[in-house]
Design an enzyme around this catalytic site. Sequence first.
Site, short mmCIF file in Angstrom:
data_model
loop_
_atom_site.label_atom_id
_atom_site.label_comp_id
_atom_site.label_asym_id
_atom_site.label_seq_id
_atom_site.Cartn_x
_atom_site.Cartn_y
_atom_site.Cartn_z
N THR A 259 0.83 -1.21 0.00
CA THR A 259 0.00 0.00 0.00
C THR A 259 0.87 1.26 0.00
OG1 THR A 259 -1.65 -1.22 1.25
CG2 THR A 259 -1.86 1.17 1.26
N ARG B 186 8.49 -9.04 -2.02
CA ARG B 186 8.59 -10.50 -1.85
C ARG B 186 8.42 -11.19 -3.20
NH1 ARG B 186 4.81 -11.57 2.99
NH2 ARG B 186 3.64 -10.28 1.54
N GLU C 251 8.25 10.02 9.82
CA GLU C 251 7.01 10.83 9.92
C GLU C 251 5.77 9.97 9.74
OE1 GLU C 251 6.62 14.53 10.37
OE2 GLU C 251 4.90 13.35 11.00
N VAL D 141 3.71 7.73 12.63
CA VAL D 141 2.77 8.22 13.65
C VAL D 141 1.70 9.07 12.98
CG1 VAL D 141 2.51 9.52 15.79
CG2 VAL D 141 4.62 8.26 15.37
N ILE E 114 -0.46 13.06 9.01
CA ILE E 114 -0.37 14.26 9.86
C ILE E 114 1.10 14.51 10.20
CG2 ILE E 114 -1.02 15.31 12.06
CD1 ILE E 114 -3.48 13.51 12.13
N GLY F 234 -12.33 -3.01 4.51
CA GLY F 234 -10.88 -2.83 4.44
C GLY F 234 -10.34 -1.83 5.45
N GLU G 209 -7.81 -4.96 9.65
CA GLU G 209 -7.06 -6.12 9.14
C GLU G 209 -7.85 -7.40 9.46
OE1 GLU G 209 -3.77 -5.88 7.98
OE2 GLU G 209 -3.60 -3.73 8.30
N LYS H 59 2.75 4.12 18.49
CA LYS H 59 2.82 5.53 18.08
C LYS H 59 3.03 6.44 19.30
CE LYS H 59 -0.17 4.43 14.19
NZ LYS H 59 -1.58 4.27 13.79
N GLY I 242 -3.70 5.02 5.00
CA GLY I 242 -4.12 5.01 3.60
C GLY I 242 -2.94 5.32 2.69
N1 LIG Z 1 -1.10 1.03 5.06
C1 LIG Z 1 -1.15 2.15 5.76
O1 LIG Z 1 -2.11 2.91 5.69
C2 LIG Z 1 0.00 2.50 6.67
C3 LIG Z 1 -0.06 3.72 7.40
C4 LIG Z 1 1.01 4.09 8.21
C5 LIG Z 1 2.10 3.24 8.31
N2 LIG Z 1 2.12 2.06 7.63
C6 LIG Z 1 3.31 1.20 7.76
O2 LIG Z 1 3.94 1.10 6.50
C7 LIG Z 1 4.57 -0.18 6.39
C8 LIG Z 1 4.08 -0.87 5.12
O3 LIG Z 1 2.67 -1.02 5.22
P1 LIG Z 1 1.77 -1.46 3.96
O4 LIG Z 1 0.36 -1.25 4.39
O5 LIG Z 1 2.26 -0.81 2.74
O6 LIG Z 1 2.08 -3.03 3.91
P2 LIG Z 1 1.73 -4.06 2.74
O7 LIG Z 1 0.70 -3.50 1.84
O8 LIG Z 1 1.46 -5.36 3.41
O9 LIG Z 1 3.09 -4.18 1.92
C9 LIG Z 1 4.23 -4.82 2.41
C10 LIG Z 1 5.23 -4.92 1.28
O10 LIG Z 1 6.42 -5.53 1.81
C11 LIG Z 1 6.81 -6.58 0.93
N3 LIG Z 1 7.51 -7.61 1.72
C12 LIG Z 1 7.01 -8.45 2.64
N4 LIG Z 1 7.97 -9.25 3.12
C13 LIG Z 1 9.10 -8.91 2.47
C14 LIG Z 1 10.43 -9.39 2.51
N5 LIG Z 1 10.79 -10.39 3.33
N6 LIG Z 1 11.34 -8.81 1.70
C15 LIG Z 1 11.00 -7.79 0.87
N7 LIG Z 1 9.75 -7.30 0.80
C16 LIG Z 1 8.81 -7.86 1.58
C17 LIG Z 1 5.55 -7.10 0.31
O11 LIG Z 1 5.88 -7.75 -0.91
P3 LIG Z 1 4.76 -8.36 -1.92
O12 LIG Z 1 4.04 -7.15 -2.46
O13 LIG Z 1 5.55 -9.06 -2.95
O14 LIG Z 1 3.91 -9.25 -1.08
C18 LIG Z 1 4.77 -5.80 0.10
O15 LIG Z 1 5.13 -5.19 -1.10
C19 LIG Z 1 4.25 -0.91 7.69
O16 LIG Z 1 5.30 -0.73 8.61
C20 LIG Z 1 3.01 -0.21 8.19
O17 LIG Z 1 2.85 -0.29 9.59
C21 LIG Z 1 1.10 1.68 6.81
#
Ligand SMILES: NC(=O)c1ccc[n+]([C@@H]2O[C@H](COP(=O)([O-])OP(=O)(O)OC[C@H]3O[C@@H](n4cnc5c(N)ncnc54)[C@H](OP(=O)(O)O)[C@@H]3O)[C@@H](O)[C@H]2O)c1
Length: 430
Positions: A14, A46, A131, A134, A138, A189, A192, A207, A304
């Site tokens: 995402t 991955r 940034e 948390v 924002i 969505g 989780e 956070k 998001g």
């Molecule tokens: N989503 C949000 O709104 C949001 C908001 C604030 C902070 N965050 C933080 O941002 C981070 C990413 O979140 P996300 O929602 O983007 O997660 P996500 O959609 O689950 O994406 C995770 C990505 O990491 C890759 N990955 C997983 N294991 C891996 C490995 N061993 N080696 C290399 N790549 C690997 C996955 O690959 P594949 O695509 O090939 O599976 C995927 O592309 C997290 O720390 C989350 O807490 C997210």
Amino acid sequence: VTENLKIGIAGLGTVGAGVLKILGVSGDLIAQCCARAIDVVGICARDRARERGLGLAGAAWFDDAIALAKDPTIEVFIELIGGSDGVALDAVRTALAHGKHVVTANKALIALHGAELGALAEAQGVALNFEAAVAGGIPIIKALREGLSANRVSRVYGILNGTCNYILSDMEETGRSFDAVLKQAQELGYAESDPSFDIGGIDTAHKLAILASIAFGAQVDFSHVHIEGIEYISANDIIVARELGYAIKLLGLACRTDQGVEQRVHPCLVKSDDAIAAVNGVVNAVVVESDQLGRLVMEGAGAGESPTASAVIADIIDIARGLVLPPFLRPSEFLRSEAVAPMARHEGAYYIRLTAIDRPGVMAVIAEDLAHEGVSIDTIIQRGAERADSVPIILLTHQCRESVMVKALARISSHDVIVKPPRMIRIEQL
Ligand SMILES: NC(=O)c1ccc[n+]([C@@H]2O[C@H](COP(=O)([O-])OP(=O)(O)OC[C@H]3O[C@@H](n4cnc5c(N)ncnc54)[C@H](OP(=O)(O)O)[C@@H]3O)[C@@H](O)[C@H]2O)c1
């Protein structure tokens, strides 16, 4: 002419996809902001075969995030994989050890390993920016680290988890149960499939630990946060609270007390006319109270694709401009290992939910136990029977020490007429 900034992105989910999209559509704006362009030279996820529709032709593919983290072509490593340990931690350690700047959105990683990683970044003279970790989009880290840096913060608190806020707001709006709203949030969505980190308060606590560190000059220490989730909040609690002029919110709060820094995450009753009560749905809000500025309120998208990516890119832009700050505002040598203010010493008013057999004299027993412990009652509400044989009794207390409240509840629950464990929600003076 300054050379383009070369970055490597690990994680194309995402947030990673969001970063690539914004770099695509707003590359010219970003290049103007930092007087140099940003080039994505390496990427890693991955599954290489996955069709991502991101136009990744210019970047080299890495199967291994650690190999990308130390690749000589990159100056900045962007960690968007997630997880407090494992590959995310190893890759960030590797990048810092190789003198690369790091940008991450990973709150779990920073909450659990921020002290070590921050010190490593400083020793290497590189940035560790987080940034997006948390409150998503924002810019609260920037506000604390830069805009408020001449302020002594007395309290920082907020709604830091959109999933919980969505569930509580929807329960209030529709009167539906926690389970029904959670199920719908998962379908939409907003939650989780394993929602335990969100509804159990752990995500908020990650956070808060980061905010408290920057706000109070304490070493980030997740184990110092008292954590309760929203699983036990009933539709009836929300209805009764509203009738009494309150909303129920999951807040993360940190403040300095005589005992040390108090860091707590739990559901709270907040006055319906307080600004925080009006923050509904998946929105986040953070409030900082400080000596020079007074009260600062920031509200916006806490998660998001685009909001989170916007924060990640702001961190990259800082690096492109040559801005390297101590990750937690003060250099590591000034970050103290703060005493934890024990919850037993917390002082506040309480909302208490008891479930008792519907029999004369029950109220007298409860009142006697509370009086015995020195807890004074502000309001008592007895509602129609939940089941044929039991009634919910809601009490609002005046201010008292938490250890006293807990003792009084233990005394009350020892009576046979009390048929369920009592529930206690703190009433927060904001
Ligand atoms: N989503 C949000 O709104 C949001 C908001 C604030 C902070 N965050 C933080 O941002 C981070 C990413 O979140 P996300 O929602 O983007 O997660 P996500 O959609 O689950 O994406 C995770 C990505 O990491 C890759 N990955 C997983 N294991 C891996 C490995 N061993 N080696 C290399 N790549 C690997 C996955 O690959 P594949 O695509 O090939 O599976 C995927 O592309 C997290 O720390 C989350 O807490 C997210």
